[in-house]
Write a protein that holds these residues in place. Structure first.
Motif, PDB file in Angstrom:
ATOM      1  N   THR A  61      13.065  18.819 -26.511  1.00  9.81           N
ATOM      2  CA  THR A  61      11.636  18.098 -26.704  1.00  9.81           C
ATOM      3  C   THR A  61      11.536  16.477 -27.416  1.00  9.81           C
ATOM      4  O   THR A  61      10.991  15.915 -27.941  1.00  9.81           O
ATOM      5  CB  THR A  61      10.399  19.211 -26.941  1.00  9.81           C
ATOM      6  OG1 THR A  61      10.721  19.077 -28.078  1.00  9.81           O
ATOM      7  CG2 THR A  61      10.799  19.984 -26.213  1.00  9.81           C
TER       8      THR A  61
ATOM      9  N   HIS B  64       6.448  17.516 -29.015  1.00  6.76           N
ATOM     10  CA  HIS B  64       5.502  18.362 -28.811  1.00  6.76           C
ATOM     11  C   HIS B  64       5.222  18.901 -30.815  1.00  6.76           C
ATOM     12  O   HIS B  64       3.837  19.181 -30.897  1.00  6.76           O
ATOM     13  CB  HIS B  64       6.182  20.008 -28.510  1.00  6.76           C
ATOM     14  CG  HIS B  64       5.840  19.958 -27.369  1.00  6.76           C
ATOM     15  ND1 HIS B  64       6.477  20.521 -26.302  1.00  6.76           N
ATOM     16  CD2 HIS B  64       5.366  18.828 -26.461  1.00  6.76           C
ATOM     17  CE1 HIS B  64       6.499  20.777 -24.958  1.00  6.76           C
ATOM     18  NE2 HIS B  64       6.161  19.241 -25.004  1.00  6.76           N
TER      19      HIS B  64
ATOM     20  N   ARG C  33       4.168  26.532 -21.466  1.00  4.54           N
ATOM     21  CA  ARG C  33       3.916  25.052 -20.797  1.00  4.54           C
ATOM     22  C   ARG C  33       3.025  25.601 -20.123  1.00  4.54           C
ATOM     23  O   ARG C  33       2.088  24.996 -19.130  1.00  4.54           O
ATOM     24  CB  ARG C  33       5.369  25.875 -20.314  1.00  4.54           C
ATOM     25  CG  ARG C  33       6.625  24.275 -20.866  1.00  4.54           C
ATOM     26  CD  ARG C  33       6.316  24.837 -21.939  1.00  4.54           C
ATOM     27  NE  ARG C  33       7.628  23.695 -22.412  1.00  4.54           N
ATOM     28  CZ  ARG C  33       8.217  24.248 -23.910  1.00  4.54           C
ATOM     29  NH1 ARG C  33       7.830  25.522 -25.098  1.00  4.54           N
ATOM     30  NH2 ARG C  33       8.949  23.697 -24.628  1.00  4.54           N
TER      31      ARG C  33
ATOM     32  N   GLY D 272       1.068  18.198 -26.313  1.00  3.26           N
ATOM     33  CA  GLY D 272       1.834  18.784 -27.062  1.00  3.26           C
ATOM     34  C   GLY D 272       1.521  19.922 -28.322  1.00  3.26           C
ATOM     35  O   GLY D 272       2.238  21.047 -28.682  1.00  3.26           O
TER      36      GLY D 272
ATOM     37  N   GLY E 219       0.639  23.017 -26.082  1.00  2.00           N
ATOM     38  CA  GLY E 219       2.139  23.631 -26.289  1.00  2.00           C
ATOM     39  C   GLY E 219       2.167  24.323 -27.672  1.00  2.00           C
ATOM     40  O   GLY E 219       2.445  25.987 -27.341  1.00  2.00           O
ATOM     41  N   GLU E 220       2.384  24.181 -28.328  1.00  2.00           N
ATOM     42  CA  GLU E 220       2.648  24.180 -29.878  1.00  2.00           C
ATOM     43  C   GLU E 220       1.467  25.500 -30.393  1.00  2.00           C
ATOM     44  O   GLU E 220       2.168  26.710 -30.733  1.00  2.00           O
ATOM     45  CB  GLU E 220       2.871  23.494 -31.042  1.00  2.00           C
ATOM     46  CG  GLU E 220       4.155  22.077 -30.739  1.00  2.00           C
ATOM     47  CD  GLU E 220       5.705  22.965 -30.274  1.00  2.00           C
ATOM     48  OE1 GLU E 220       5.247  24.174 -31.663  1.00  2.00           O
ATOM     49  OE2 GLU E 220       6.727  22.606 -29.833  1.00  2.00           O
TER      50      GLU E 220
END
Length: 274
Positions: A93, A97, A168, A257, A260-261
């Protein structure tokens, strides 16, 4: 002879509906560094692409698990194998992210109103809130993966892959209708509100079911644990998303981002051995 009146011209036709292939191309083109040719970047492709986001997680998770497996085969300790594993999604990525997570931490930690917080997030440097958040999250990810590898590579691989897919799926939820963009321009504005609520819900149901299926290799307890880990991850991501919605007025690429993390870390922690 009287002429027949013609109806006024209608609006120009919109882009054709995006198929699964367009969605996959959009997802990989925006969420990874992998080269994608022939991708569409219109709104319909964005809708299909964000629905396909968990497929990106599947590929990233499998690549990360493979890197950890190779490290273990070469004699690395579970800790070093975990470092290699965590590094793979960051490379895939370009670290965007993680950068988004740090920027959101700085923006929210600044205590400013929405406009000021968004201005902080746009800066190229990382402030103290971002540095501390980034370090803690990466340490948590490495520790959780190392603990999973200590049980066995197979369980570690499932934990890493399920967590990547859940991360995701959290992006799919963040792109659902009703969640606006905090500012015009950028990835956040391109995908904000693009996914119908029903499609986002069905995507998450599919991810939870798939995680349970993967965990079923370790019996009913494994199935329940993997499904619960995904639900916890989506819940944590939703809490962050709701907070960003209230504070910033919507989502940005950085918020995606960070969401997602957050989901990735929460899922890994739940799947790490107690």
């Amino acid at each position: 002879m009287d002429t027949v009146p013609q109806p006024p011209p209608g609006p120009p036709p919109g882009p054709p509906p995006a198929g699964a292939r367009d969605g996959v191309r959009f997802a990989f083109g925006t969420l990874t560094v992998l080269p994608v040719s022939g991708a569409r970047w219109d709104r319909t492709a964005a809708r299909a692409g964000m629905v396909c986001a968990p497929l990106v997680g599947l590929v990233a998770g499998l690549c990360a698990a493979a890197a950890g497996g190779v490290a273990l085969l070469l004699g690395a300790s579970p800790l070093l194998a975990a470092v290699a594993t965590v590094a793979v999604p960051a490379v895939l990525t370009r670290g965007l992210h993680l950068d988004g997570l740090a920027d959101v931490a700085d923006g929210l930690g600044s205590g400013r109103r929405a406009e000021g917080a968004l201005e902080v997030m746009k800066r190229s440097d990382i402030g103290p809130f971002g540095v501390v958040t980034l370090l803690l999250v990466l340490l948590a990810q490495v520790a959780a993966v190392a603990g999973a590898y200590a049980v066995g590579w197979a369980w570690g691989a499932v934990a890493v892959t399920v967590s990547a897919v859940a991360a995701r799926a959290a992006l799919t939820l963040a792109a659902r209708e009703g969640v606006p963009a905090a500012r015009p321009g950028g990835l956040g504005a391109a995908v904000a509100g693009a996914v119908p609520v029903r499609a986002a819900a069905l995507t998450c149901v599919a991810v939870v079911s798939s995680a349970a299926g993967a965990g079923a290799l370790w019996g009913p307890y494994g199935a329940v644990r993997c499904a619960a880990a995904v639900l916890v991850a989506l819940g944590a991501a939703h809490l962050l998303l709701a907070h960003c919605h209230r504070r910033l007025g919507g989502v940005t690429g950085d918020v995606f981002g960070a969401v997602g993390e957050t989901a990735l870390t929460a899922c890994l922690v739940v799947l790490a051995p107690g």
